[in-house]
Design a protein around this motif. Structure first.
Motif, PDB file in Angstrom:
ATOM      1  N   LEU A  25       0.831  -1.208   0.000  1.00  0.00           N
ATOM      2  CA  LEU A  25       0.000   0.000   0.000  1.00  0.00           C
ATOM      3  C   LEU A  25       0.863   1.255   0.000  1.00  0.00           C
ATOM      4  CD1 LEU A  25      -2.873   1.235   0.271  1.00  0.00           C
ATOM      5  CD2 LEU A  25      -2.561   1.122   2.750  1.00  0.00           C
ATOM      6  N   SER A  26       1.932   1.247   0.791  1.00  0.00           N
ATOM      7  CA  SER A  26       2.791   2.429   0.880  1.00  0.00           C
ATOM      8  C   SER A  26       3.553   2.677  -0.417  1.00  0.00           C
ATOM      9  CB  SER A  26       3.770   2.282   2.047  1.00  0.00           C
ATOM     10  OG  SER A  26       4.679   1.223   1.807  1.00  0.00           O
ATOM     11  N   MET A  27       3.833   1.608  -1.175  1.00  0.00           N
ATOM     12  CA  MET A  27       4.545   1.789  -2.449  1.00  0.00           C
ATOM     13  C   MET A  27       3.724   2.636  -3.414  1.00  0.00           C
ATOM     14  SD  MET A  27       6.417  -1.800  -3.377  1.00  0.00           S
ATOM     15  CE  MET A  27       6.857  -1.093  -4.975  1.00  0.00           C
ATOM     16  N   VAL A  28       2.434   2.328  -3.524  1.00  0.00           N
ATOM     17  CA  VAL A  28       1.565   3.097  -4.418  1.00  0.00           C
ATOM     18  C   VAL A  28       1.416   4.518  -3.906  1.00  0.00           C
ATOM     19  CG1 VAL A  28      -0.779   3.295  -5.343  1.00  0.00           C
ATOM     20  CG2 VAL A  28       0.333   1.056  -5.235  1.00  0.00           C
ATOM     21  N   PHE A  29       1.280   4.674  -2.589  1.00  0.00           N
ATOM     22  CA  PHE A  29       1.120   6.010  -2.032  1.00  0.00           C
ATOM     23  C   PHE A  29       2.373   6.854  -2.277  1.00  0.00           C
ATOM     24  CE2 PHE A  29       1.504   9.070   1.460  1.00  0.00           C
ATOM     25  CZ  PHE A  29       0.320   9.761   1.293  1.00  0.00           C
ATOM     26  N   LYS A  30       3.538   6.244  -2.126  1.00  0.00           N
ATOM     27  CA  LYS A  30       4.787   6.982  -2.345  1.00  0.00           C
ATOM     28  C   LYS A  30       4.951   7.351  -3.813  1.00  0.00           C
ATOM     29  CE  LYS A  30       9.739   6.867  -1.387  1.00  0.00           C
ATOM     30  NZ  LYS A  30      10.872   6.092  -0.831  1.00  0.00           N
ATOM     31  N   ALA A  31       4.509   6.462  -4.712  1.00  0.00           N
ATOM     32  CA  ALA A  31       4.669   6.715  -6.144  1.00  0.00           C
ATOM     33  C   ALA A  31       3.690   7.757  -6.654  1.00  0.00           C
ATOM     34  CB  ALA A  31       4.509   5.420  -6.925  1.00  0.00           C
ATOM     35  N   LEU A  32       2.454   7.733  -6.133  1.00  0.00           N
ATOM     36  CA  LEU A  32       1.406   8.601  -6.683  1.00  0.00           C
ATOM     37  C   LEU A  32       0.939   9.679  -5.716  1.00  0.00           C
ATOM     38  CD1 LEU A  32      -0.852   5.862  -8.357  1.00  0.00           C
ATOM     39  CD2 LEU A  32       1.113   7.052  -9.325  1.00  0.00           C
ATOM     40  N   GLY A  33       1.145   9.451  -4.438  1.00  0.00           N
ATOM     41  CA  GLY A  33       0.600  10.386  -3.453  1.00  0.00           C
ATOM     42  C   GLY A  33      -0.866  10.138  -3.181  1.00  0.00           C
ATOM     43  N   TYR A  34      -1.403   9.000  -3.656  1.00  0.00           N
ATOM     44  CA  TYR A  34      -2.816   8.663  -3.478  1.00  0.00           C
ATOM     45  C   TYR A  34      -2.931   7.356  -2.709  1.00  0.00           C
ATOM     46  CZ  TYR A  34      -3.412  11.903  -7.451  1.00  0.00           C
ATOM     47  OH  TYR A  34      -3.371  12.991  -8.277  1.00  0.00           O
ATOM     48  N   MET A  35      -4.031   7.183  -1.998  1.00  0.00           N
ATOM     49  CA  MET A  35      -4.319   5.939  -1.296  1.00  0.00           C
ATOM     50  C   MET A  35      -5.144   5.035  -2.206  1.00  0.00           C
ATOM     51  SD  MET A  35      -2.952   5.873   1.718  1.00  0.00           S
ATOM     52  CE  MET A  35      -3.907   4.615   2.547  1.00  0.00           C
ATOM     53  N   MET A 170      13.609   5.993  -8.350  1.00  0.00           N
ATOM     54  CA  MET A 170      13.794   7.347  -8.869  1.00  0.00           C
ATOM     55  C   MET A 170      12.469   7.946  -9.315  1.00  0.00           C
ATOM     56  SD  MET A 170      16.162   8.615 -12.058  1.00  0.00           S
ATOM     57  CE  MET A 170      17.613   7.841 -11.343  1.00  0.00           C
ATOM     58  N   ALA A 171      11.651   7.136  -9.993  1.00  0.00           N
ATOM     59  CA  ALA A 171      10.357   7.628 -10.465  1.00  0.00           C
ATOM     60  C   ALA A 171       9.432   7.945  -9.303  1.00  0.00           C
ATOM     61  CB  ALA A 171       9.718   6.594 -11.390  1.00  0.00           C
ATOM     62  N   GLN A 172       9.566   7.205  -8.203  1.00  0.00           N
ATOM     63  CA  GLN A 172       8.744   7.482  -7.026  1.00  0.00           C
ATOM     64  C   GLN A 172       9.159   8.790  -6.361  1.00  0.00           C
ATOM     65  OE1 GLN A 172       9.148   3.973  -4.577  1.00  0.00           O
ATOM     66  NE2 GLN A 172       7.456   2.916  -5.577  1.00  0.00           N
ATOM     67  N   GLU A 173      10.462   9.049  -6.343  1.00  0.00           N
ATOM     68  CA  GLU A 173      10.953  10.265  -5.690  1.00  0.00           C
ATOM     69  C   GLU A 173      10.661  11.514  -6.526  1.00  0.00           C
ATOM     70  OE1 GLU A 173      12.171  10.585  -2.757  1.00  0.00           O
ATOM     71  OE2 GLU A 173      12.303   8.467  -2.227  1.00  0.00           O
ATOM     72  N   PRO A 175       9.173  11.964 -10.509  1.00  0.00           N
ATOM     73  CA  PRO A 175       8.839  11.493 -11.853  1.00  0.00           C
ATOM     74  C   PRO A 175       9.414  12.373 -12.953  1.00  0.00           C
ATOM     75  CG  PRO A 175       6.909  11.465 -10.430  1.00  0.00           C
ATOM     76  CD  PRO A 175       7.980  12.176  -9.677  1.00  0.00           C
ATOM     77  N   GLU A 176       9.438  13.687 -12.745  1.00  0.00           N
ATOM     78  CA  GLU A 176       9.940  14.601 -13.763  1.00  0.00           C
ATOM     79  C   GLU A 176      11.443  14.383 -14.002  1.00  0.00           C
ATOM     80  OE1 GLU A 176       8.295  15.506 -11.073  1.00  0.00           O
ATOM     81  OE2 GLU A 176       6.318  16.066 -11.883  1.00  0.00           O
ATOM     82  N   THR A 177      12.197  14.268 -12.917  1.00  0.00           N
ATOM     83  CA  THR A 177      13.636  14.033 -13.044  1.00  0.00           C
ATOM     84  C   THR A 177      13.908  12.678 -13.692  1.00  0.00           C
ATOM     85  OG1 THR A 177      14.038  15.357 -11.060  1.00  0.00           O
ATOM     86  CG2 THR A 177      15.795  13.891 -11.790  1.00  0.00           C
ATOM     87  N   ALA A 178      13.146  11.671 -13.283  1.00  0.00           N
ATOM     88  CA  ALA A 178      13.320  10.333 -13.849  1.00  0.00           C
ATOM     89  C   ALA A 178      13.044  10.334 -15.352  1.00  0.00           C
ATOM     90  CB  ALA A 178      12.401   9.345 -13.137  1.00  0.00           C
ATOM     91  N   ALA A 179      11.968  11.021 -15.750  1.00  0.00           N
ATOM     92  CA  ALA A 179      11.627  11.089 -17.173  1.00  0.00           C
ATOM     93  C   ALA A 179      12.720  11.817 -17.958  1.00  0.00           C
ATOM     94  CB  ALA A 179      10.282  11.784 -17.355  1.00  0.00           C
ATOM     95  N   ALA A 180      13.275  12.868 -17.367  1.00  0.00           N
ATOM     96  CA  ALA A 180      14.335  13.626 -18.034  1.00  0.00           C
ATOM     97  C   ALA A 180      15.606  12.789 -18.210  1.00  0.00           C
ATOM     98  CB  ALA A 180      14.655  14.882 -17.234  1.00  0.00           C
ATOM     99  N   ALA A 191       4.867  -1.350 -12.834  1.00  0.00           N
ATOM    100  CA  ALA A 191       5.638  -2.262 -11.991  1.00  0.00           C
ATOM    101  C   ALA A 191       5.321  -2.049 -10.519  1.00  0.00           C
ATOM    102  CB  ALA A 191       7.129  -2.072 -12.245  1.00  0.00           C
ATOM    103  N   THR A 192       5.121  -0.792 -10.129  1.00  0.00           N
ATOM    104  CA  THR A 192       4.768  -0.492  -8.740  1.00  0.00           C
ATOM    105  C   THR A 192       3.448  -1.142  -8.360  1.00  0.00           C
ATOM    106  OG1 THR A 192       5.948   1.626  -8.792  1.00  0.00           O
ATOM    107  CG2 THR A 192       4.248   1.364  -7.111  1.00  0.00           C
ATOM    108  N   PHE A 193       2.458  -1.033  -9.236  1.00  0.00           N
ATOM    109  CA  PHE A 193       1.164  -1.665  -8.964  1.00  0.00           C
ATOM    110  C   PHE A 193       1.293  -3.183  -8.941  1.00  0.00           C
ATOM    111  CE2 PHE A 193      -0.691   2.445  -9.682  1.00  0.00           C
ATOM    112  CZ  PHE A 193      -1.902   2.410  -9.027  1.00  0.00           C
ATOM    113  N   ALA A 194       2.142  -3.734  -9.814  1.00  0.00           N
ATOM    114  CA  ALA A 194       2.335  -5.185  -9.854  1.00  0.00           C
ATOM    115  C   ALA A 194       2.972  -5.677  -8.559  1.00  0.00           C
ATOM    116  CB  ALA A 194       3.196  -5.566 -11.047  1.00  0.00           C
ATOM    117  N   ILE A 195       4.031  -5.002  -8.111  1.00  0.00           N
ATOM    118  CA  ILE A 195       4.708  -5.401  -6.874  1.00  0.00           C
ATOM    119  C   ILE A 195       3.793  -5.207  -5.678  1.00  0.00           C
ATOM    120  CG2 ILE A 195       6.651  -4.907  -5.348  1.00  0.00           C
ATOM    121  CD1 ILE A 195       8.217  -4.048  -7.857  1.00  0.00           C
TER     122      ILE A 195
END
Length: 216
Positions: A25-35, A170-173, A175-180, A191-195
């Motif tokens: 649950l915390s992985m998705v929250f950290k990646a998206l900021g949503y519950m 990196m994408a969780q921390e 996303p803009e920097t990771a995409a760049a 992958a985050t949702f899968a894990i």
């Protein structure tokens, strides 16, 4: 004294179950900021699929374990690719309402297919036990503890030692920097949702042999 130790062992086991599920649950929250309120359903899906594979198709536990894990992780990817990706730029309230709606649908489908009555899975990791102060304590709890620790170690190595694991972090921390930097952010989201789904599924599959399984 024996009863105290039994309750302590049971409490640690419950804590491991909840901790493993909460990590997803915390992985998705950290990646998206949503519950993601539909995350709890992955625990139910894992337990029910494991029961069906073992009881109706006579598949051995570990084969059913891997098959259930694969299906549940695929479910996590599909929910992100088909549903949640459409709300990645929406408000947290909207995302949470969508996840709650998905949870309602999944629960009702499970009730329709599996029924409302609890089922028991006739499986134990081991029949061994030991006695403390007249109270017998099963070694199943310790087997589960070792399995969860092993999963956490593998997960830690994945996020620290592999390029894709580092890309997900990196994408969780940022996303803009990771995409760049050339990271496929949408792939890391999937992958985050899968894990996340996989962790909930494992929690359900480990708790299934110890307690009754229900779609409610």
């Amino acid at each position: 004294m024996g009863l105290l130790i039994l309750q302590l062992v049971n409490g640690i086991t419950y804590g491991m179950f909840y901790g493993l599920a909460a990590l997803g649950l915390s992985m998705v929250f950290k990646a998206l900021g949503y519950m993601n309120f539909a995350h709890s359903d992955t625990i139910m899906i894992g337990a029910i699929l494991l029961f069906c594979f073992m009881s109706y198709f006579s598949i051995p536990y570990w084969a059913a374990f891997l098959l259930t894990l694969f299906i549940t992780m695929l479910y996590g990817i599909l929910t992100e690719k088909i549903l949640f990706i459409r709300f990645r730029k929406t408000s947290p309230i909207t995302f949470m309402l969508v996840s709650m709606s998905l949870s309602t649908v999944v629960k009702n489908v499970a009730l329709l297919l599996f029924g409302a009555f609890p089922h028991g899975l006739d499986f134990k990791f081991t029949d061994a036990s030991f006695e403390i102060a007249g109270t017998r304590i099963s070694l199943n709890n310790f087997v589960i503890f070792v399995i969860i620790i092993l999963i956490l170690v593998i997960l830690q190595l994945f996020f620290v030692k592999t390029r894709f694991g580092l890309a997900i972090r990196m994408a969780q921390e940022s996303p803009e920097t990771a995409a760049a930097m050339g990271v496929n952010v949408l792939a890391t989201r999937a992958a985050t949702f899968a894990i996340s789904a996989g962790l909930g599924c494992v929690s359900g599959m480990l708790i299934g042999p110890m307690y009754t399984i229900s779609a409610e």
